[in-house]
Design a protein around this motif. Structure first.
Motif, mmCIF file in Angstrom:
data_model
loop_
_atom_site.group_PDB
_atom_site.id
_atom_site.type_symbol
_atom_site.label_atom_id
_atom_site.label_comp_id
_atom_site.label_asym_id
_atom_site.label_seq_id
_atom_site.Cartn_x
_atom_site.Cartn_y
_atom_site.Cartn_z
ATOM 1 N N GLU A 32 0.848 -1.193 0.000
ATOM 2 C CA GLU A 32 0.000 0.000 0.000
ATOM 3 C C GLU A 32 0.880 1.239 0.000
ATOM 4 O O GLU A 32 1.984 1.235 0.553
ATOM 5 C CB GLU A 32 -0.933 -0.007 1.196
ATOM 6 C CG GLU A 32 -1.936 -1.155 1.107
ATOM 7 C CD GLU A 32 -2.903 -1.202 2.263
ATOM 8 O OE1 GLU A 32 -2.429 -1.338 3.409
ATOM 9 O OE2 GLU A 32 -4.116 -1.108 2.008
ATOM 10 N N TYR A 33 0.403 2.284 -0.648
ATOM 11 C CA TYR A 33 1.123 3.544 -0.715
ATOM 12 C C TYR A 33 0.106 4.665 -0.770
ATOM 13 O O TYR A 33 -1.072 4.443 -1.066
ATOM 14 C CB TYR A 33 2.063 3.590 -1.930
ATOM 15 C CG TYR A 33 1.342 3.428 -3.254
ATOM 16 C CD1 TYR A 33 0.905 4.537 -3.975
ATOM 17 C CD2 TYR A 33 1.075 2.166 -3.769
ATOM 18 C CE1 TYR A 33 0.227 4.383 -5.178
ATOM 19 C CE2 TYR A 33 0.401 2.009 -4.969
ATOM 20 C CZ TYR A 33 -0.015 3.127 -5.665
ATOM 21 O OH TYR A 33 -0.696 2.980 -6.850
ATOM 22 N N ALA A 48 2.728 3.887 -8.847
ATOM 23 C CA ALA A 48 2.891 2.754 -7.925
ATOM 24 C C ALA A 48 4.333 2.262 -7.949
ATOM 25 O O ALA A 48 4.932 2.042 -6.888
ATOM 26 C CB ALA A 48 1.935 1.626 -8.295
ATOM 27 N N ALA A 49 4.911 2.095 -9.131
ATOM 28 C CA ALA A 49 6.289 1.614 -9.240
ATOM 29 C C ALA A 49 7.256 2.550 -8.525
ATOM 30 O O ALA A 49 8.123 2.104 -7.774
ATOM 31 C CB ALA A 49 6.678 1.461 -10.707
ATOM 32 N N ALA A 50 7.081 3.854 -8.734
ATOM 33 C CA ALA A 50 7.970 4.841 -8.108
ATOM 34 C C ALA A 50 7.812 4.851 -6.588
ATOM 35 O O ALA A 50 8.795 4.829 -5.851
ATOM 36 C CB ALA A 50 7.701 6.225 -8.687
ATOM 37 N N LYS A 51 6.576 4.879 -6.124
ATOM 38 C CA LYS A 51 6.343 4.968 -4.680
ATOM 39 C C LYS A 51 6.726 3.688 -3.941
ATOM 40 O O LYS A 51 7.113 3.740 -2.782
ATOM 41 C CB LYS A 51 4.902 5.357 -4.390
ATOM 42 C CG LYS A 51 4.636 6.802 -4.760
ATOM 43 C CD LYS A 51 3.386 7.323 -4.149
ATOM 44 C CE LYS A 51 3.283 8.820 -4.419
ATOM 45 N NZ LYS A 51 2.109 9.393 -3.817
ATOM 46 N N ARG A 58 7.950 -4.934 -13.717
ATOM 47 C CA ARG A 58 7.258 -5.917 -12.861
ATOM 48 C C ARG A 58 5.911 -5.417 -12.364
ATOM 49 O O ARG A 58 5.130 -6.185 -11.805
ATOM 50 C CB ARG A 58 8.124 -6.258 -11.641
ATOM 51 C CG ARG A 58 9.334 -7.099 -11.975
ATOM 52 C CD ARG A 58 10.113 -7.517 -10.731
ATOM 53 N NE ARG A 58 9.247 -8.003 -9.693
ATOM 54 C CZ ARG A 58 9.316 -7.614 -8.417
ATOM 55 N NH1 ARG A 58 10.218 -6.735 -8.013
ATOM 56 N NH2 ARG A 58 8.498 -8.119 -7.519
ATOM 57 N N VAL A 59 5.631 -4.132 -12.525
ATOM 58 C CA VAL A 59 4.347 -3.562 -12.105
ATOM 59 C C VAL A 59 3.446 -3.539 -13.334
ATOM 60 O O VAL A 59 3.817 -2.981 -14.369
ATOM 61 C CB VAL A 59 4.519 -2.151 -11.513
ATOM 62 C CG1 VAL A 59 3.174 -1.562 -11.123
ATOM 63 C CG2 VAL A 59 5.462 -2.179 -10.313
ATOM 64 N N CYS A 60 2.284 -4.141 -13.224
ATOM 65 C CA CYS A 60 1.404 -4.284 -14.387
ATOM 66 C C CYS A 60 0.143 -3.448 -14.256
ATOM 67 O O CYS A 60 -0.377 -3.248 -13.166
ATOM 68 C CB CYS A 60 1.026 -5.748 -14.586
ATOM 69 S SG CYS A 60 2.430 -6.789 -15.006
ATOM 70 N N LYS A 61 -0.320 -2.983 -15.408
ATOM 71 C CA LYS A 61 -1.597 -2.274 -15.473
ATOM 72 C C LYS A 61 -2.620 -3.217 -16.082
ATOM 73 O O LYS A 61 -2.287 -4.129 -16.842
ATOM 74 C CB LYS A 61 -1.474 -0.990 -16.277
ATOM 75 C CG LYS A 61 -0.939 -1.152 -17.687
ATOM 76 C CD LYS A 61 -0.667 0.197 -18.325
ATOM 77 C CE LYS A 61 0.151 0.061 -19.596
ATOM 78 N NZ LYS A 61 0.546 1.368 -20.127
ATOM 79 N N THR A 62 -3.864 -2.979 -15.725
ATOM 80 C CA THR A 62 -4.970 -3.789 -16.222
ATOM 81 C C THR A 62 -5.806 -2.924 -17.155
ATOM 82 O O THR A 62 -6.279 -1.858 -16.759
ATOM 83 C CB THR A 62 -5.845 -4.285 -15.057
ATOM 84 O OG1 THR A 62 -5.026 -5.006 -14.137
ATOM 85 C CG2 THR A 62 -6.968 -5.176 -15.555
ATOM 86 N N SER A 141 -2.922 -4.314 -9.623
ATOM 87 C CA SER A 141 -3.754 -3.516 -8.732
ATOM 88 C C SER A 141 -4.511 -4.421 -7.764
ATOM 89 O O SER A 141 -5.002 -5.487 -8.133
ATOM 90 C CB SER A 141 -4.754 -2.682 -9.525
ATOM 91 O OG SER A 141 -5.637 -2.016 -8.646
ATOM 92 N N GLY A 142 -4.622 -3.936 -6.544
ATOM 93 C CA GLY A 142 -5.360 -4.671 -5.525
ATOM 94 C C GLY A 142 -6.839 -4.345 -5.510
ATOM 95 O O GLY A 142 -7.575 -4.836 -4.664
ATOM 96 N N GLY A 143 -7.291 -3.501 -6.421
ATOM 97 C CA GLY A 143 -8.707 -3.192 -6.506
ATOM 98 C C GLY A 143 -9.073 -1.814 -5.993
ATOM 99 O O GLY A 143 -10.242 -1.448 -5.953
ATOM 100 N N LYS A 144 -8.065 -1.042 -5.606
ATOM 101 C CA LYS A 144 -8.292 0.356 -5.262
ATOM 102 C C LYS A 144 -6.978 1.102 -5.422
ATOM 103 O O LYS A 144 -5.902 0.505 -5.353
ATOM 104 C CB LYS A 144 -8.870 0.518 -3.852
ATOM 105 C CG LYS A 144 -8.027 -0.020 -2.728
ATOM 106 C CD LYS A 144 -8.751 0.133 -1.400
ATOM 107 C CE LYS A 144 -7.909 -0.467 -0.288
ATOM 108 N NZ LYS A 144 -8.582 -0.360 1.007
ATOM 109 N N ARG A 145 -7.091 2.388 -5.664
ATOM 110 C CA ARG A 145 -5.893 3.204 -5.843
ATOM 111 C C ARG A 145 -5.047 3.149 -4.577
ATOM 112 O O ARG A 145 -5.569 3.239 -3.478
ATOM 113 C CB ARG A 145 -6.275 4.647 -6.165
ATOM 114 C CG ARG A 145 -6.968 4.767 -7.499
ATOM 115 C CD ARG A 145 -7.454 6.176 -7.733
ATOM 116 N NE ARG A 145 -8.242 6.235 -8.967
ATOM 117 C CZ ARG A 145 -9.106 7.180 -9.241
ATOM 118 N NH1 ARG A 145 -9.307 8.178 -8.400
ATOM 119 N NH2 ARG A 145 -9.765 7.160 -10.370
ATOM 120 N N GLY A 146 -3.744 2.988 -4.766
ATOM 121 C CA GLY A 146 -2.843 2.938 -3.630
ATOM 122 C C GLY A 146 -2.655 1.543 -3.056
ATOM 123 O O GLY A 146 -2.003 1.376 -2.024
#
Length: 170
Positions: A32-33, A48-51, A58-62, A141-146
């Motif tokens: 979480e961030y 997300a990758a930066a934070k 390795r960070v994927c978008k949907t 994504s875990g289903g919500k921003r951050g």
């Protein structure tokens, strides 16, 4: 990666994505961030990758694409772009175009920037980019921003019955 195996009978998932993983007994790590919409000019995934200090490969978008009536979920690294011709080819379709944001939110139950490939209101065919599938773990994504979920790509493929294909361009 410190893996957490959670059971839906002992914990309460905060999103449908986490609930799906828990129900399937899939190991994952939650990251979480603090999401900052005011300074987010590069996109949600790159933020997300930066934070989180994680390689953007390795960070994927949907993303949701329309194959002419069928909606498909595409999972690609945030460092790349979804190749619509490659996605159409991987799905045996003539062409594909990005679904409208409102349609993607309605179909998945998530808001833009928090759309996970997991826990959709109704299941959709899913394609994971072949490059992303080569890493020991990826983040989606875990289903919500951050909120991001780190898991093995083969576990994502297994729980979603996803296909793997080269659908990203750099």
């Amino acid at each position: 990666m410190a893996k957490h195996r959670k059971s839906s009978s002992t914990t309460h998932a905060s999103t449908p994505a986490l609930a799906q993983l828990e129900q399937a007994h899939i190991a994952y790590q939650l990251h979480e961030y603090e999401h900052d919409s005011e300074h987010m000019h590069d996109g949600y995934g790159l933020e997300a990758a930066a934070k989180l200090g994680i390689d953007p490969h390795r960070v994927c978008k949907t993303l949701m694409a329309d194959l002419g009536g069928e909606l498909v979920t595409a999972v690609v690294p945030v460092s790349g772009h979804l190749d619509m011709k490659a996605l159409a080819h991987a799905c045996g379709a003539k062409k594909a175009h990005l679904a409208e944001a409102q349609q993607a939110m309605r179909e998945t139950g998530y808001v833009v920037g928090g759309i996970s490939p997991l826990g959709h209101r109704s299941p959709h065919r899913t394609v994971l980019d072949a490059q992303a599938a080569q890493y020991p773990t990826i983040l989606v994504s875990g289903g919500k921003r951050g909120t991001s979920i780190e898991l093995a790509p083969q576990d994502l493929v297994s729980v979603l019955q996803a296909d793997i294909a080269p659908i990203a361009t750099w």
